[in-house]
Design a protein around this motif. Structure first.
Motif, PDB file in Angstrom:
ATOM      1  N   LEU A 156      16.670  63.663  38.965  1.00  0.00           N
ATOM      2  CA  LEU A 156      16.495  63.402  40.831  1.00  0.00           C
ATOM      3  C   LEU A 156      18.095  62.559  40.266  1.00  0.00           C
ATOM      4  O   LEU A 156      18.499  62.314  42.116  1.00  0.00           O
ATOM      5  CB  LEU A 156      15.439  62.427  41.202  1.00  0.00           C
ATOM      6  CG  LEU A 156      13.987  62.817  41.102  1.00  0.00           C
ATOM      7  CD1 LEU A 156      13.129  61.761  41.631  1.00  0.00           C
ATOM      8  CD2 LEU A 156      14.515  64.475  42.170  1.00  0.00           C
ATOM      9  N   TYR A 157      18.663  62.116  39.655  1.00  0.00           N
ATOM     10  CA  TYR A 157      20.258  61.451  39.919  1.00  0.00           C
ATOM     11  C   TYR A 157      21.122  61.873  38.685  1.00  0.00           C
ATOM     12  O   TYR A 157      20.468  62.227  37.612  1.00  0.00           O
ATOM     13  CB  TYR A 157      19.813  59.935  39.836  1.00  0.00           C
ATOM     14  CG  TYR A 157      19.351  59.409  40.590  1.00  0.00           C
ATOM     15  CD1 TYR A 157      20.107  59.045  41.589  1.00  0.00           C
ATOM     16  CD2 TYR A 157      17.996  59.342  40.456  1.00  0.00           C
ATOM     17  CE1 TYR A 157      19.789  58.342  43.581  1.00  0.00           C
ATOM     18  CE2 TYR A 157      17.444  58.067  42.671  1.00  0.00           C
ATOM     19  CZ  TYR A 157      18.010  57.991  43.194  1.00  0.00           C
ATOM     20  OH  TYR A 157      17.371  58.086  44.111  1.00  0.00           O
ATOM     21  N   LYS A 180      24.508  59.946  41.872  1.00  0.00           N
ATOM     22  CA  LYS A 180      24.067  60.384  43.350  1.00  0.00           C
ATOM     23  C   LYS A 180      22.483  61.483  43.039  1.00  0.00           C
ATOM     24  O   LYS A 180      22.413  61.376  41.527  1.00  0.00           O
ATOM     25  CB  LYS A 180      24.977  61.824  43.127  1.00  0.00           C
ATOM     26  CG  LYS A 180      26.101  60.793  44.137  1.00  0.00           C
ATOM     27  CD  LYS A 180      27.136  61.770  44.446  1.00  0.00           C
ATOM     28  CE  LYS A 180      28.328  61.038  45.401  1.00  0.00           C
ATOM     29  NZ  LYS A 180      29.666  61.981  45.273  1.00  0.00           N
ATOM     30  N   LYS A 181      21.937  61.517  44.395  1.00  0.00           N
ATOM     31  CA  LYS A 181      21.100  62.560  43.801  1.00  0.00           C
ATOM     32  C   LYS A 181      21.700  63.917  43.219  1.00  0.00           C
ATOM     33  O   LYS A 181      22.709  64.217  44.109  1.00  0.00           O
ATOM     34  CB  LYS A 181      20.270  62.230  45.745  1.00  0.00           C
ATOM     35  CG  LYS A 181      19.544  61.477  45.089  1.00  0.00           C
ATOM     36  CD  LYS A 181      18.683  61.615  46.559  1.00  0.00           C
ATOM     37  CE  LYS A 181      17.564  60.570  47.020  1.00  0.00           C
ATOM     38  NZ  LYS A 181      16.508  60.851  47.751  1.00  0.00           N
ATOM     39  N   ALA A 187      17.499  67.374  44.597  1.00  0.00           N
ATOM     40  CA  ALA A 187      17.041  66.707  45.449  1.00  0.00           C
ATOM     41  C   ALA A 187      17.220  66.114  46.772  1.00  0.00           C
ATOM     42  O   ALA A 187      16.540  65.898  47.485  1.00  0.00           O
ATOM     43  CB  ALA A 187      16.719  65.422  44.519  1.00  0.00           C
ATOM     44  N   LYS A 212      22.645  57.725  35.636  1.00  0.00           N
ATOM     45  CA  LYS A 212      21.452  58.443  35.902  1.00  0.00           C
ATOM     46  C   LYS A 212      20.480  57.743  34.316  1.00  0.00           C
ATOM     47  O   LYS A 212      21.240  57.114  33.862  1.00  0.00           O
ATOM     48  CB  LYS A 212      21.793  59.560  35.044  1.00  0.00           C
ATOM     49  CG  LYS A 212      22.417  59.773  34.006  1.00  0.00           C
ATOM     50  CD  LYS A 212      21.997  61.905  33.515  1.00  0.00           C
ATOM     51  CE  LYS A 212      22.910  61.961  31.850  1.00  0.00           C
ATOM     52  NZ  LYS A 212      22.181  62.631  31.490  1.00  0.00           N
TER      53      LYS A 212
END
Ligand code: GRG
Length: 294
Positions: A93-94, A98-99, A103, A235
């Motif tokens: 998701l990261y 950032k996403k 996501a 992440k």
């Protein structure tokens, strides 16, 4: 200027070059252009376009056909990350703090953004034909780009990586690293050399240097996943363990991995030294990657 000032200046220029090739956000499908921009401008190190332009520069070349290939290689790299993050692959998701693209835009758009970046990479690289008098060099560069991104390169490596292990552990791991990670670094440097009209033996040496660099880069990536700083990497750590991935670190330990990164990097530097041309910046770049923190 010292190395890090030169590095920052060059990367700032690369940002402008790459974003200049992004498509306008228009039409009913504008969400895909927006997602392409989101993923391409999410803060990558820009290593591949830098390797491409600096390899050309090592041979004294800075022609206008380089820029489309710099953008294209970063688009291909970005597509691979967008797809690698999908729920059916690593399900992350990261990335870079950032996403991830899926996501933000949903899984359907995540798949399509990767597809769009891959296709648009070739649309972009083709622009080099309008910027050169040396068509055969651009044809050769296109061939390298296509092959190293495909089943005999990055995609091939990802396929082996997704399958249960068979055969000798170290050989298999090195083959995954050589293809999944190394192939795009090889493409970057070989395309730079080819556009600069380097002779076949120099293009081959550049490819060998990049192969060694690619292995070092991936083993360092494995190390960062276990001993990096989450805020710097952007992440969560231990994603290899979560995904039950064999890595150089899990097989041979962190100490052996650090030594391997240094040896492979020195090997890459040594190969560059055999080529006539000013390789000082590239050599410093290679060495700087040993201690990279993200
Ligand atoms: C899905 C076709 C397909 C391929 C995926 C490249 C890849 C294969 C997966 C991405 C994840 C991964 C560990 C790739 C290995 C190469 C690597 C270390 C990528 C990260 O490259 P950096 O550090 O990324 O240059 P930035 O964020 O700086 O752009």
């Amino acid at each position: 200027m010292n190395f890090s000032e030169q590095f920052n200046e060059k990367v700032n220029e690369i940002e402008k070059t790459i974003t200049g090739f992004l498509p306008g956000e228009e039409g009913f499908q504008s969400v895909i252009m927006e997602a392409m921009k989101y993923s391409l401008t999410a803060g990558g190190k820009r290593l591949r376009p830098l390797l491409l332009s600096e390899t050309a520069a090592m041979f004294g070349y800075a022609g206008e056909d380089i820029a489309p290939f710099m953008a294209a290689i970063e688009m291909i790299h970005t597509y691979s990350l967008v797809h690698d993050d999908l729920p059916c692959m690593d399900n992350d998701l990261y990335r870079r703090g950032k996403k991830t693209t899926h996501a933000v835009y949903g899984e359907d758009m995540g798949v399509l953004t990767g597809d769009a970046l891959l296709n648009y990479a070739f649309e972009t690289a083709l622009q080099a034909f309008h910027r050169t008098d040396h068509v055969s060099a651009v044809v050769k560069a296109m061939e390298i780009l296509a092959k190293k991104a495909g089943i005999f390169g990055m995609i091939g490596g990802q396929v082996i990586d997704m399958r249960p292990a068979e055969g000798a552990k170290e050989d298999r791991l090195m083959e995954i690293y050589r293809l999944k990670t190394g192939a795009l670094l090889e493409a970057s440097m070989m395309i730079g050399a080819v556009l600069a009209n380097a002779c076949d033996s120099d293009v081959e040496k550049v490819g060998m240097a990049a192969e060694s660099l690619g292995l070092a880069f991936q083993i360092k990536d494995d190390l960062l996943d276990v001993e990096g700083v989450e805020e710097e990497i952007g992440k969560p750590l231990h994603s290899d363990e979560k995904n039950e991935k064999l890595t150089y670190v899990s097989c041979f330990g962190a100490g052996a991995a650090r030594k391997k990164v240094e040896d492979l990097t020195q090997n890459a530097v040594g190969i560059l030294g055999q080529i006539e041309g000013d390789s000082r910046f590239l050599e410093q770049l290679f060495v700087s990657l040993i201690d990279r923190r993200k």
